[in-house]
Structure formats: structure tokens, C-alpha cells
Write an enzyme that holds these catalytic residues in place. Structure first.
Site, PDB file in Angstrom:
ATOM      1  N   SER A 182      -3.815  26.128  -9.253  1.00 55.06           N
ATOM      2  CA  SER A 182      -4.003  27.365  -8.534  1.00 55.06           C
ATOM      3  C   SER A 182      -2.679  27.901  -8.006  1.00 55.06           C
ATOM      4  CB  SER A 182      -5.009  27.146  -7.411  1.00 55.06           C
ATOM      5  OG  SER A 182      -5.596  28.364  -7.044  1.00 55.06           O
ATOM      6  N   ASP A 198     -14.040  30.359 -13.699  1.00 60.07           N
ATOM      7  CA  ASP A 198     -13.238  30.098 -12.494  1.00 60.07           C
ATOM      8  C   ASP A 198     -13.347  31.290 -11.549  1.00 60.07           C
ATOM      9  OD1 ASP A 198     -11.143  29.786 -10.586  1.00 60.07           O
ATOM     10  OD2 ASP A 198     -10.003  28.563 -11.998  1.00 60.07           O
ATOM     11  N   HIS A 210     -13.300  25.964 -10.131  1.00 60.27           N
ATOM     12  CA  HIS A 210     -11.886  26.252  -9.994  1.00 60.27           C
ATOM     13  C   HIS A 210     -11.058  25.041 -10.385  1.00 60.27           C
ATOM     14  CE1 HIS A 210      -8.273  28.042  -8.630  1.00 60.27           C
ATOM     15  NE2 HIS A 210      -8.168  27.365  -7.501  1.00 60.27           N
TER      16      HIS A 210
END
Length: 494
Positions: free
Chosen positions: A219, A435, A463
């Protein structure tokens, strides 16, 4: 709601696993002395007048720990040093090099993440690689920034503006937050952006005595990786980016895209729950979501007898958003929604609290307000938030309004541009179709833009995926890291 961050810290390690490697040669060669040149020049390391001390490791609860001194301001390396907290879990066999890992945030600590991730990695990875975590400056044990008002107060206001009173309350609370950060850390805030974090990582690499590093970022950690690859392409041995944050678009554009990702994830949850016998809200999942959000908007919100406050609109959206980060949380969301529609919002508040207490929001805004372009007029943010409702009716306004802090942030933005990072080995870019926080298309775009990007499509929900137990992903990454074999661009894992 809040900006479902560019990462919810790779939720409970639901996104952490192997990576990097792109050559068969060992990366063990110690530098005779660290290169001392301008850190903004690709392929170079530390600035003139600064050489990091060799790392002195000592045993600790995480594995081996150390403190590394770096400049607060890399343009003035001799003025004010700060210390970074670094952890490694040493390779158990013949060492190839160091695999630096970062779970995201901004605001998530990397040192406990590294020690928790190591046991989840295939033994072939931990046999040959030190697993290294560096708490970014301002985070965890690296000169943490602690400012702002109580986090529950910050997120206790209605983020959807339906009246002048809503607007006033949101702006007042945000101003108190920004003012407190300015007073306590105004001299530090200009130096916590991702460029400095990437320079810090290279300083740690040099202090370890390695010519190159391997990197696994989740991320927001993928932003660190992209910036590092752009600044220091010849220092990259291998790199994996999972759940990709796209660099280049404005902050408002990224927030709107993220809101759309959460809408997609919510639709997937609703479709799943409507067809699952075990779901309490099966058959009317979408209707229950709408009812709960409407109840939360009523004066006083939804009673929550087992929580410290009622479930208002912020708690409702945050709780729903948190549960969309991982399919493993869908049963919790189902139960929370069933209770909330029946008049008890306690579980929604509990889910919201898992989100807001996951890591430091102080550094979250400090980094994002620097890294991306934002309007300086708060009303421009509010207008963009209201306009987003057309495409993202559940998440758009609340998510974008969370960045209202950046309109008043005391440090001017220094936006990160789109990176191509020419001169690196293949960089694996993993993007998951469902996601919520880093939408699939962001990964596609980044893989195309990187000079050596290799896209891996993961068909699934949640995610990030690395270290999530998916054999296809694990096999590809072990081959890449240990054997130096890059998969074909466009590979899909189902």
C-alpha cells in the site's frame, strides 16, 4: 469517514510475504565506504558531508535491533541528526542480502511488522534474506510525531455536510488538529515526506554494508518503493509492490479513485452476502447498509451500549470501510450491520475503533499533505467531496473531506510525480481486482509507467495479497527473489 488509508497496515499481516530478487549474484559485497554524493541524483546515496556509521546490532525482542543516525534535513546533513529504529531477523542460512519491508500507512511501524512477517515467509526466503524493518521518521520508535486532538474527537464529527453547522464543526475540529501539530512539531513537519523516508532507507542500506537492497512494500509502502527506485535505481536488487498507490495524480483525484474502490468492494460484499446462507442480512444486504447509514445520520446516531459512544455517521462509514479491507472481516461486518439495523451500533463502533487506532494519524496527514497536491481553500475540498457523491455515494464525501486538514497544513506540498525508475531490474507490481483501498487500475497504471514494471493480477478481494496464503503468488515471488526468475508481464493468479 476517514481516508481509508493508502493502507490499513497490511491488515493483520493479510498482506505480507516474499519478494525481491532479480539477479543470481549475492548482494553481500560490503562497501569499502558509503558513497558520499547528492541523494537526489539517481544511483547515488548520502549527501556531501554525511557518512552513516556501520550498524551495531544487538539482540532484542524483535530479533536484532539497532539505531541509525540520519540527517533531519538531507540538504544540511550536519545541522540536526535524528535516529531511526531498525530491526532485522537475520537470514538463517547463506545470506543473499536484506529484504526491507514496509506495511504502509503512512503511520504503521515496520519494526514489529518485520518480526511478525518473517515467520509467515517461505523458509527459502528467510534462509537467504535478512528481513529488515525501518520505522520511518516520525513513526513508532523513530522520533515519533504525536500531536493533534484526541483521535476519537477528530473522527467524531459528521463528515457528510448537510448544514452550515456540519461545515463549521468539521472545519473547527480540523483547525484544532492542525494548529496543535504546528505548535508541537512545526520544525519537523517539512522533513517527513516520502522522499526523505526513501533516503533514510538507503542510508540504512549503506550502514549495513550492502551494495543493493531488495524491497517489499504494501500500500503506502509501494510509494516508498517507487520513490526509492526513482532516486536510487542502481541500488535496487529487486522490488515487489503489493496494493499499489499511484503517484502523479492530485490528492483529490487519488481520494476520488479510492472512494470508487471502496464502492466496488462494498458491492462485492453485498453480492456475496445476498448469496450466502450464513449471512444474517442475506437477501437484503444492500438495503440493510442503506438503513444503517440512515440511522447513523439521525440525531444521536445509533445507540451503542457496549461502546464508549454512539454510532454516528463517521463510525458507521469507518466500520464498514474497515471490514472491506479483508474478506476475513466480512462475517464481522455482517454481524455488525445486523445488530445496527436492530438498534445496537456497538459492533460498528468496535470496527471503527480498530481502524482509527491502527496507527498514527499525525504522520498520516503530515506525509500526505506534503506528497500530493491539495487545494489551499477548504471550500474547494468540500465542493469536490460533494461532487464525488454521484460516483461514490457511500464513501466519496466522507473520504475526501478527511483531507480537509491538508488545506490548512503549515507545510507547502512538494508533490510526488509519476515515476518510471529507468535502470532498475524488473519490479513486480501486484494488483488485486477487488482491492478497496488501492484500486486495481492503479497497479495497472504503475506497472505500465515503470520502465521495468511487471504486472501480476490477483483475482480476489481485500487489500494486498502477499503472505495471504495464495500458492500462486507465493510461488511466483519465491522464484523471483531466490532464483532471479521474473514472471511474464500480465501473469494472473486466480
Amino acid at each position: 469517514m476517514v481516508a481509508p488509508r493508502h493502507t490499513f497496515v497490511a491488515l493483520a499481516l493479510v498482506g505480507a510475504l516474499v519478494m525481491s530478487a532479480c539477479g543470481r549474484e549475492a548482494v553481500r559485497n560490503p562497501l569499502d565506504s558509503p558513497v558520499v554524493t547528492n541523494p537526489t541524483t539517481p544511483g547515488e546515496t548520502t549527501p556531501p558531508g554525511f557518512t552513516p556509521e556501520p550498524i551495531d546490532w544487538s539482540d532484542c525482542a524483535y530479533g536484532e535491533c539497532a539505531r541509525v543516525r540520519v540527517p533531519l534535513d538531507y540538504t544540511r546533513p550536519g545541522d540536526r541528526p535524528i535516529e531511526l529504529s531498525v530491526v532485522r531477523v537475520p537470514a538463517s542460512g547463506e545470506r543473499i542480502g536484506a529484504l526491507f519491508v514496509n506495511p504502509g500507512g503512512p503511520g504503521a511501524t515496520a519494526i514489529d511488522f518485520a518480526s511478525g512477517l518473517a515467520p509467515l515467509l517461505p523458509t527459502r526466503i528467510t534462509e537467504h534474506f535478512d528481513i529488515v524493518g525501518v520505522d520511518p521518521r516520525g513513526v513508532g520508535e523513530s522520533n515519533p510525531i504525536r500531536c493533534g486532538i484526541d483521535i476519537a474527537t477528530l473522527y467524531g464529527v459528521d463528515p457528510t455536510i448537510d448544514s452550515p453547522a456540519d461545515r463549521t464543526q468539521l472545519l473547527d475540529v480540523s483547525k484544532k488538529y492542525v494548529d496543535d501539530c504546528t505548535i508541537k512539531f512545526g520544525d519537523v513537519l517539512p522533513f517527513v515526506g516520502t522522499r526523505d523516508v526513501a533516503r533514510d532507507m538507503d542510508t540504512v542500506r549503506a550502514a549495513m554494508g550492502d551494495d543493493q537492497l531488495s524491497y517489499l512494500g504494501f500500500s503506502y509502502g509501494t510509494a516508498i518503493g517507487q520513490v526509492y527506485a526513482d532516486l536510487f535505481p542502481t541500488r535496487v536488487r529487486s522490488m515487489v509492490l503489493d496494493g499499489v498507490l499511484e503517484l502523479g495524480p492530485s490528492g483529490l483525484a487519488l481520494a476520488a479513485g479510492q472512494a470508487a474502490g471502496f464502492e466496488t468492494a462494498l458491492a462485492r460484499f453485498v453480492a456475496y452476502c445476498n448469496g450466502a446462507e450464513g449471512c444474517e442480512i442475506s437477501g437484503n444486504a444492500g438495503g440493510v447498509v442503506e438503513q444503517v447509514l440512515a440511522l447513523a445520520e439521525e440525531p444521536g446516531g445509533i445507540p451503542a451500549p457496549d461502546a464508549d459512544r454512539q454510532a454516528g455517521p463517521e463510525e458507521a462509514i469507518l466500520g464498514i470501510g474497515l471490514a472491506l479491507y479483508s474478506r476475513s472481516l466480512w462475517p464481522d461486518l455482517d454481524a455488525a450491520l445486523a445488530e445496527a439495523v436492530g438498534g445496537d451500533g456497538s459492533e460498528l463502533v468496535a470496527l471503527a475503533d480498530k481502524y482509527i487506532y491502527s496507527s498514527g494519524f499525525e504522520i498520516y496527514f503530515a506525509v500526505n499533505c506534503i506528497d500530493f497536491e491539495w487545494p489551499t481553500d477548504p471550500d474547494a475540498v468540500l465542493q469536490a467531496a460533494k461532487a464525488s457523491v454521484t460516483d461514490s455515494p457511500h464513501f466519496g464525501e466522507a473520504l475526501i473531506n478527511d483531507y480537509i486538514r491538508c488545506a490548512d497544513w503549515p507545510v507547502p506540498a512538494d508533490p510526488l510525480g509519476a515515476t518510471s525508475a529507468p535502470g532498475t531490474p524488473p519490479i513486480l507490481v501486484i494488483s488485486t481486482t477487488g482491492d478497496p483501498a488501492t484500486p486495481y487500475e492503479a497497479g495497472v497504471n504503475v506497472a505500465k509507467r515503470l520502465a521495468s514494471g511487471v504486472l501480476i493480477t490477483n483475482e480476489g478481494d481485500g487489500h494486498t495479497v502477499v503472505a495471504g496464503g495464495k500458492p500462486c503468488i507465493a510461488d511466483l515471488l519465491v522464484a523471483y527473489l531466490v532464483e532471479g526468475t521474473s514472471p511474464p508481464n500480465g501473469t494472473t493468479c486466480r
